[in-house]
Design a protein around this motif. Structure first.
Motif, short mmCIF file in Angstrom:
data_model
loop_
_atom_site.label_atom_id
_atom_site.label_comp_id
_atom_site.label_asym_id
_atom_site.label_seq_id
_atom_site.Cartn_x
_atom_site.Cartn_y
_atom_site.Cartn_z
N TYR A 17 8.64 6.96 4.14
CA TYR A 17 10.02 6.52 3.85
C TYR A 17 10.19 6.22 2.36
O TYR A 17 11.15 6.66 1.72
CB TYR A 17 10.34 5.28 4.68
N ILE A 18 9.26 5.45 1.80
CA ILE A 18 9.36 5.05 0.39
C ILE A 18 9.26 6.26 -0.53
O ILE A 18 9.93 6.33 -1.57
CB ILE A 18 8.29 4.00 0.06
N SER A 78 9.90 10.29 9.25
CA SER A 78 9.23 11.48 9.78
C SER A 78 9.60 12.75 9.02
O SER A 78 8.85 13.72 9.06
CB SER A 78 9.62 11.66 11.26
N VAL A 79 10.74 12.76 8.31
CA VAL A 79 11.13 13.99 7.64
C VAL A 79 11.03 13.90 6.14
O VAL A 79 11.04 14.91 5.45
CB VAL A 79 12.58 14.37 8.02
N LYS A 80 10.93 12.68 5.60
CA LYS A 80 10.81 12.53 4.17
C LYS A 80 9.35 12.39 3.80
O LYS A 80 8.52 11.96 4.58
CB LYS A 80 11.58 11.30 3.68
N GLY A 81 9.06 12.68 2.61
CA GLY A 81 7.68 12.51 2.17
C GLY A 81 7.41 13.40 0.99
O GLY A 81 8.14 14.34 0.70
N ALA A 96 0.83 -1.21 0.00
CA ALA A 96 0.00 0.00 0.00
C ALA A 96 0.86 1.26 0.00
O ALA A 96 0.55 2.25 -0.69
CB ALA A 96 -0.94 -0.01 1.21
N ALA A 97 1.95 1.24 0.78
CA ALA A 97 2.82 2.41 0.86
C ALA A 97 3.48 2.70 -0.49
O ALA A 97 3.62 3.87 -0.89
CB ALA A 97 3.88 2.19 1.94
N TYR A 98 3.90 1.66 -1.19
CA TYR A 98 4.49 1.88 -2.51
C TYR A 98 3.46 2.46 -3.48
O TYR A 98 3.77 3.39 -4.25
CB TYR A 98 5.03 0.57 -3.07
N ALA A 99 2.23 1.93 -3.44
CA ALA A 99 1.19 2.43 -4.34
C ALA A 99 0.89 3.90 -4.05
O ALA A 99 0.71 4.71 -4.97
CB ALA A 99 -0.07 1.58 -4.20
N LEU A 100 0.82 4.26 -2.77
CA LEU A 100 0.51 5.65 -2.41
C LEU A 100 1.69 6.58 -2.66
O LEU A 100 1.52 7.80 -2.66
CB LEU A 100 0.09 5.72 -0.93
#
Length: 386
Positions: free
Chosen positions: A268-269, A382-385, A194-198
């Protein structure tokens, strides 16, 4: 200016405060853990008479014993004499003092003959040997005396054998592992996809899904537990599935853990280098291949950080385990079994401390194995995105 002051200036006051604070926190956590460990391997009698911090120097205990049977008395020099040792059944120690009344267990010193009246005398040595003499024949029951004894420290694994075999914590330990391992792996697998898709796949409604995931993080467990249980029971009734199964508790922990997992992993991703993804796509890699061969290896710190949180949460859980698994002896997890021991064996510190250390040993091993990835994964998440 001294070398210490120069070093302190070089470190800086804020950094020094941080180091001291961390050291204090470590000490505050380490002392109780050390106390539980030491108490769990001590003898029951030593636990009740002295604190764990005295475990390595011996302890002073007061006990009541009876001397030899009057029928064993021998005549020596016109007196009837009974001799022997106050230590029975292989017990050891050093006698400090003794007395004939419970109110004064240390009334007399060892190594000196004490007149007990009516022609009777008693000598007790530090090694426990004694000589009881009387001008006339001994009658009645053996004489009771009270001893103050210094007992050497005794350590064994008997408490753990009792807990794992007699108290049923062995089965509870297996139940906890059966619940925790799948309930940690399943949400990680689903959340990583899910995280990769988002993060890297474009589709309508992506921003709304991210907002819903963030909102679900703050939903209290207690508020959603009953609706989830009702839904699970209704589905189980439709398909004829029993309500108290491991599958149910795995699904429950997966549902409660996925929002935080998706949030951390997505952040993170999303911060991974874009050039890597574009190069892989130019080379003809599909999204699944990019995810499996590039994203998963690079995201290991984030996966390890969430694995620690999820493992600790599921291992220490009691509420979800009772609701979805049950309270039978064969169904209890470690926290449930320990809670039962508190009610039935509340005064047996050797049982409770051994049980408590069995409960915390696995989370400690997991944390120490993965802790180097914890801070790196959390900070990056927490800092990437994007």
């Amino acid at each position: 200016m001294t070398a210490i002051s120069l070093k302190l200036r070089r470190i800086g006051l804020p950094r020094l405060i941080v180091h001291v604070s961390v050291l204090l926190i470590v000490i505050l956590w380490l002392i109780p853990t050390l106390g539980i460990l030491v108490t769990s391997i001590r003898d029951k009698n030593q636990i009740t008479t002295s604190g764990w911090w005295t475990a390595f120097v011996g302890s002073s205990q007061t006990s009541a014993v009876r001397l030899g049977d009057p029928a064993t008395a021998k005549q020596e020099g016109g007196k009837f004499v009974i001799s022997g040792s106050v230590f029975e059944n292989g017990a050891t120690g050093k006698v400090q003092a003794f007395g004939t009344r419970v109110q004064e267990p240390a009334a007399y010193k060892v190594g000196q003959t004490v007149d007990l009246g009516e022609g009777e005398s008693l000598l007790i040595n530090g090694d426990g040997t004694y000589v009881q003499s009387k001008a006339t024949a001994f009658e009645g029951r053996p004489k009771r005396i009270y001893l103050t004894v210094t007992v050497p420290p005794t350590f064994s694994l008997d408490n753990y054998r009792t807990v794992l075999n007699s108290e049923g914590l062995g089965q509870a330990f297996i139940n906890s592992l059966t619940v925790t391992i799948p309930a940690t792996i399943i949400p990680i697998l689903i959340s990583a996809f899910a995280a990769y898709a988002l993060s890297w796949m474009q589709f309508s409604g992506r921003a709304l899904i991210i907002a819903v995931v963030v909102g679900l993080i703050v939903v209290p467990l207690q508020m959603s537990l009953i609706p989830l249980l009702r839904l699970y029971n209704e589905i189980g009734n439709i398909f004829g599935v029993p309500s108290k199964t491991y599958a149910g508790i795995w699904l429950a922990h997966t549902a409660f853990g996925m929002p935080l997992a998706i949030y951390l992993l997505r952040n993170y991703i999303a911060g991974l280098p874009k050039e890597i993804m574009e190069s892989a796509r130019v080379d003809g890699a599909s999204d699944f291949e990019i995810f499996l061969k590039i994203v998963l290896p690079l995201s290991f710190p984030a996966l390890a950080s969430f694995a620690i949180f999820q493992f600790l949460w599921v291992w220490n859980d009691l509420l979800v385990a009772i609701v979805f698994l049950g309270t039978g002896r064969d169904q209890l997890v470690l926290t449930g079994a320990l809670n039962a021991l508190l009610g039935s064996r509340g005064g047996n510190w050797e049982i409770l401390t051994a049980s408590a250390f069995i409960t915390i040993i696995v989370p400690l091993l997991v944390f120490f194995c993965l802790q180097r990835y914890l801070v790196r994964g959390l900070l990056a998440g927490s800092v990437k995105g994007g």
